[in-house]
Scaffold this motif. Structure first.
Motif, PDB file in Angstrom:
ATOM      1  N   LEU A  22      36.796  45.707  37.220  1.00 51.47           N
ATOM      2  CA  LEU A  22      37.968  44.941  37.642  1.00 51.47           C
ATOM      3  C   LEU A  22      39.228  45.415  36.907  1.00 51.47           C
ATOM      4  O   LEU A  22      40.264  45.647  37.522  1.00 51.47           O
ATOM      5  N   TYR A  23      39.102  45.592  35.579  1.00 45.01           N
ATOM      6  CA  TYR A  23      40.279  46.055  34.823  1.00 45.01           C
ATOM      7  C   TYR A  23      40.655  47.492  35.199  1.00 45.01           C
ATOM      8  O   TYR A  23      41.838  47.853  35.152  1.00 45.01           O
ATOM      9  N   SER A  24      39.658  48.310  35.595  1.00 47.00           N
ATOM     10  CA  SER A  24      39.986  49.672  36.059  1.00 47.00           C
ATOM     11  C   SER A  24      40.894  49.606  37.275  1.00 47.00           C
ATOM     12  O   SER A  24      41.837  50.381  37.408  1.00 47.00           O
ATOM     13  N   SER A  29      48.750  47.892  37.912  1.00 42.64           N
ATOM     14  CA  SER A  29      49.701  46.850  38.347  1.00 42.64           C
ATOM     15  C   SER A  29      49.674  45.613  37.446  1.00 42.64           C
ATOM     16  O   SER A  29      50.363  44.631  37.707  1.00 42.64           O
ATOM     17  N   TYR A  30      48.880  45.676  36.364  1.00 39.95           N
ATOM     18  CA  TYR A  30      48.655  44.510  35.492  1.00 39.95           C
ATOM     19  C   TYR A  30      49.970  43.952  34.927  1.00 39.95           C
ATOM     20  O   TYR A  30      50.240  42.754  35.022  1.00 39.95           O
ATOM     21  N   ASP A  31      50.800  44.803  34.361  1.00 39.67           N
ATOM     22  CA  ASP A  31      52.028  44.319  33.716  1.00 39.67           C
ATOM     23  C   ASP A  31      52.941  43.634  34.729  1.00 39.67           C
ATOM     24  O   ASP A  31      53.466  42.537  34.476  1.00 39.67           O
ATOM     25  N   GLY A  39      54.281  34.971  35.435  1.00 40.75           N
ATOM     26  CA  GLY A  39      54.829  34.255  34.278  1.00 40.75           C
ATOM     27  C   GLY A  39      53.856  34.184  33.116  1.00 40.75           C
ATOM     28  O   GLY A  39      53.534  33.095  32.614  1.00 40.75           O
ATOM     29  N   TYR A  40      53.391  35.360  32.663  1.00 42.71           N
ATOM     30  CA  TYR A  40      52.447  35.431  31.534  1.00 42.71           C
ATOM     31  C   TYR A  40      53.242  35.251  30.239  1.00 42.71           C
ATOM     32  O   TYR A  40      53.885  36.181  29.763  1.00 42.71           O
ATOM     33  N   LYS A  41      53.223  34.042  29.715  1.00 42.23           N
ATOM     34  CA  LYS A  41      54.060  33.673  28.565  1.00 42.23           C
ATOM     35  C   LYS A  41      53.393  33.928  27.216  1.00 42.23           C
ATOM     36  O   LYS A  41      54.063  34.020  26.191  1.00 42.23           O
ATOM     37  N   VAL A  64      43.771  43.380  19.162  1.00 44.95           N
ATOM     38  CA  VAL A  64      42.372  43.243  19.576  1.00 44.95           C
ATOM     39  C   VAL A  64      42.306  42.859  21.060  1.00 44.95           C
ATOM     40  O   VAL A  64      42.738  41.774  21.441  1.00 44.95           O
ATOM     41  N   GLY A  65      41.744  43.758  21.878  1.00 48.60           N
ATOM     42  CA  GLY A  65      41.804  43.553  23.332  1.00 48.60           C
ATOM     43  C   GLY A  65      43.232  43.809  23.788  1.00 48.60           C
ATOM     44  O   GLY A  65      43.862  42.997  24.435  1.00 48.60           O
ATOM     45  N   CYS A  66      43.714  44.989  23.421  1.00 43.35           N
ATOM     46  CA  CYS A  66      45.148  45.305  23.589  1.00 43.35           C
ATOM     47  C   CYS A  66      45.556  45.451  25.041  1.00 43.35           C
ATOM     48  O   CYS A  66      46.745  45.361  25.366  1.00 43.35           O
ATOM     49  N   LEU A  86      42.578  48.192  20.241  1.00 41.57           N
ATOM     50  CA  LEU A  86      41.160  48.293  20.627  1.00 41.57           C
ATOM     51  C   LEU A  86      41.004  47.629  21.976  1.00 41.57           C
ATOM     52  O   LEU A  86      41.572  46.557  22.206  1.00 41.57           O
ATOM     53  N   ASP A  87      40.244  48.235  22.877  1.00 43.01           N
ATOM     54  CA  ASP A  87      39.923  47.580  24.140  1.00 43.01           C
ATOM     55  C   ASP A  87      38.629  48.158  24.697  1.00 43.01           C
ATOM     56  O   ASP A  87      38.227  49.270  24.362  1.00 43.01           O
ATOM     57  N   TYR A  88      37.985  47.392  25.556  1.00 39.29           N
ATOM     58  CA  TYR A  88      36.743  47.816  26.210  1.00 39.29           C
ATOM     59  C   TYR A  88      37.034  48.771  27.368  1.00 39.29           C
ATOM     60  O   TYR A  88      36.250  49.654  27.678  1.00 39.29           O
ATOM     61  N   SER A  89      38.180  48.582  28.003  1.00 38.63           N
ATOM     62  CA  SER A  89      38.490  49.292  29.255  1.00 38.63           C
ATOM     63  C   SER A  89      39.297  50.559  29.003  1.00 38.63           C
ATOM     64  O   SER A  89      40.429  50.509  28.507  1.00 38.63           O
ATOM     65  N   GLN A 107      38.251  52.704  22.107  1.00 38.80           N
ATOM     66  CA  GLN A 107      37.399  51.899  22.976  1.00 38.80           C
ATOM     67  C   GLN A 107      36.311  51.250  22.122  1.00 38.80           C
ATOM     68  O   GLN A 107      35.697  51.911  21.276  1.00 38.80           O
ATOM     69  N   ALA A 108      36.101  49.953  22.310  1.00 38.29           N
ATOM     70  CA  ALA A 108      35.030  49.244  21.600  1.00 38.29           C
ATOM     71  C   ALA A 108      34.723  47.953  22.335  1.00 38.29           C
ATOM     72  O   ALA A 108      35.564  47.431  23.072  1.00 38.29           O
ATOM     73  N   ASP A 109      33.484  47.475  22.126  1.00 40.82           N
ATOM     74  CA  ASP A 109      33.052  46.215  22.735  1.00 40.82           C
ATOM     75  C   ASP A 109      33.011  45.144  21.643  1.00 40.82           C
ATOM     76  O   ASP A 109      32.212  45.236  20.701  1.00 40.82           O
ATOM     77  N   LEU A 110      33.863  44.152  21.779  1.00 46.31           N
ATOM     78  CA  LEU A 110      33.965  43.097  20.762  1.00 46.31           C
ATOM     79  C   LEU A 110      32.723  42.206  20.714  1.00 46.31           C
ATOM     80  O   LEU A 110      32.571  41.431  19.772  1.00 46.31           O
ATOM     81  N   ASN A 111      31.855  42.324  21.702  1.00 49.17           N
ATOM     82  CA  ASN A 111      30.625  41.545  21.675  1.00 49.17           C
ATOM     83  C   ASN A 111      29.524  42.268  20.913  1.00 49.17           C
ATOM     84  O   ASN A 111      28.382  41.818  20.890  1.00 49.17           O
ATOM     85  N   LYS A 112      29.866  43.417  20.321  1.00 50.84           N
ATOM     86  CA  LYS A 112      28.907  44.177  19.513  1.00 50.84           C
ATOM     87  C   LYS A 112      29.499  44.436  18.120  1.00 50.84           C
ATOM     88  O   LYS A 112      30.692  44.204  17.903  1.00 50.84           O
ATOM     89  N   SER A 126      45.385  38.972  18.723  1.00 47.03           N
ATOM     90  CA  SER A 126      44.619  39.080  19.958  1.00 47.03           C
ATOM     91  C   SER A 126      45.137  38.061  20.967  1.00 47.03           C
ATOM     92  O   SER A 126      45.140  36.858  20.705  1.00 47.03           O
ATOM     93  N   VAL A 127      45.582  38.557  22.109  1.00 49.84           N
ATOM     94  CA  VAL A 127      46.134  37.677  23.145  1.00 49.84           C
ATOM     95  C   VAL A 127      45.366  37.889  24.452  1.00 49.84           C
ATOM     96  O   VAL A 127      45.227  39.024  24.915  1.00 49.84           O
ATOM     97  N   GLY A 128      44.839  36.809  25.007  1.00 48.85           N
ATOM     98  CA  GLY A 128      44.228  36.866  26.338  1.00 48.85           C
ATOM     99  C   GLY A 128      42.806  37.380  26.370  1.00 48.85           C
ATOM    100  O   GLY A 128      42.238  37.541  27.445  1.00 48.85           O
TER     101      GLY A 128
HETATM  102  C1  LIG Z   1      43.690  39.428  29.886  1.00 53.12           C
HETATM  103  S1  LIG Z   1      43.546  41.017  29.139  1.00 53.12           S
HETATM  104  C2  LIG Z   1      44.676  40.847  27.751  1.00 53.12           C
HETATM  105  C3  LIG Z   1      45.270  42.166  27.361  1.00 53.12           C
HETATM  106  C4  LIG Z   1      46.483  42.077  26.423  1.00 53.12           C
HETATM  107  N1  LIG Z   1      46.105  41.590  25.118  1.00 53.12           N
HETATM  108  C5  LIG Z   1      47.543  41.210  27.046  1.00 53.12           C
HETATM  109  O1  LIG Z   1      47.831  40.128  26.505  1.00 53.12           O
HETATM  110  O2  LIG Z   1      48.072  41.622  28.086  1.00 53.12           O
HETATM  111  C6  LIG Z   1      41.966  40.986  28.341  1.00 53.12           C
HETATM  112  C7  LIG Z   1      41.569  42.332  27.749  1.00 53.12           C
HETATM  113  O3  LIG Z   1      40.334  42.155  27.044  1.00 53.12           O
HETATM  114  C8  LIG Z   1      39.557  43.306  27.238  1.00 53.12           C
HETATM  115  N2  LIG Z   1      38.148  42.964  26.989  1.00 53.12           N
HETATM  116  C9  LIG Z   1      37.360  42.165  27.738  1.00 53.12           C
HETATM  117  N3  LIG Z   1      36.124  42.101  27.204  1.00 53.12           N
HETATM  118  C10 LIG Z   1      36.157  42.880  26.094  1.00 53.12           C
HETATM  119  C11 LIG Z   1      35.192  43.213  25.105  1.00 53.12           C
HETATM  120  N4  LIG Z   1      33.955  42.734  25.163  1.00 53.12           N
HETATM  121  N5  LIG Z   1      35.559  44.032  24.106  1.00 53.12           N
HETATM  122  C12 LIG Z   1      36.819  44.526  24.032  1.00 53.12           C
HETATM  123  N6  LIG Z   1      37.783  44.247  24.941  1.00 53.12           N
HETATM  124  C13 LIG Z   1      37.454  43.421  25.949  1.00 53.12           C
HETATM  125  C14 LIG Z   1      39.842  43.709  28.669  1.00 53.12           C
HETATM  126  O4  LIG Z   1      39.493  45.054  28.923  1.00 53.12           O
HETATM  127  C15 LIG Z   1      41.331  43.416  28.789  1.00 53.12           C
HETATM  128  O5  LIG Z   1      42.118  44.543  28.515  1.00 53.12           O
END
Ligand SMILES: C[S@@+](CC[C@H](N)C(=O)[O-])C[C@H]1O[C@@H](n2cnc3c(N)ncnc32)[C@H](O)[C@@H]1O
Length: 206
Positions: A22-24, A29-31, A39-41, A64-66, A86-89, A107-112, A126-128
């Motif tokens: 989904l993030y790919s 167009s995310y921004d 209105g992402y505040k 974190v999850g940039c 750091l981000d998964y995607s 690239q990293a998985d925060l669940n590991k 870390s936001v979102g």
């Molecule tokens: C809603 S976006 C927020 C991105 C940014 N911080 C912002 O505020 O626009 C959530 C982000 O978390 C990342 N993400 C989701 N699961 C993750 C995981 N397990 N490890 C690392 N990143 C992850 C996604 O790839 C995505 O870029």
């Protein structure tokens, strides 16, 4: 898929692979979708709160999850010179790189378990990322491990996820164990179009 459907799919994804796909698709167009249309505040408000507690501009910050780098760009504009992300995607990291504000992106998985040294960062933001189908409270152990004692961790949690995923008990247990101390908690507007809120937590690592 319209932007409302994409956002809905992001918080109901059934697997990390589905979320990654989904993030790919969304990265390009995310921004525009989130900032201009929905209105992402949360990024601007959270970056502002972070700056009240992390005033030292010398140390390295990890975003974190940039994602595409919205938060890194805000902190860079405010004069923080050393920001990593750091981000998964990979697709989101690719967009973040274009902003030219991160010293390093990985690239990293925060669940590991993360392949990051203990006490590596002066502060984390870390936001979102702590929300449904993304990352849960268990990841906070690793965030504390990679932050130096005295460093700040500032993160948002979607308010419904805060209530449903046991964040209150989890964060309080970490405080009772002497891992960190709460500096601030606020409820702020998250995404205007969906009338949502998130919790912003600020901790000092012990
Ligand atoms: C809603 S976006 C927020 C991105 C940014 N911080 C912002 O505020 O626009 C959530 C982000 O978390 C990342 N993400 C989701 N699961 C993750 C995981 N397990 N490890 C690392 N990143 C992850 C996604 O790839 C995505 O870029």
């Amino acid at each position: 898929m319209g932007r409302r459907q994409i956002l809905e799919s992001a918080i109901t994804a059934k697997s990390p692979e589905a979320l990654g796909d989904l993030y790919s698709q969304w990265a390009g167009s995310y921004d525009n979708d989130l900032l201009n249309e929905m209105g992402y505040k949360a990024p601007a408000t959270t970056a502002s709160i972070f700056q009240q507690f992390h005033t030292d501009k010398v140390g390295t910050i990890l975003d974190v999850g940039c994602g595409t780098g919205i938060v890194g760009a805000l902190l860079s504009d405010s004069g923080y010179p050393a920001i990593e992300g750091l981000d998964y995607s990979d697709a989101m990291l690719h967009e973040a790189k274009k902003k030219g504000v991160y010293r390093e992106l990985f690239q990293a998985d925060l669940n590991k378990t993360l392949t990051v040294a203990n006490d590596r960062y002066s502060a984390l933001i870390s936001v979102g990322t702590f929300t449904f189908a993304h990352v849960g409270p268990e990841a906070l152990h690793e965030l504390i491990r990679i932050t130096r004692p005295g460093g700040v961790i500032c993160f948002t949690v979607r308010s419904e996820a805060w209530n449903e995923h046991g964040y209150k008990g989890f964060t309080e247990d970490l405080e009772a164990q002497g891992k960190w101390a709460l500096l601030d908690r606020q409820t702020i507007d998250y995404i205007e179009e969906e009338h949502s809120t998130c919790e912003v937590l600020v901790y000092r690592v012990s």
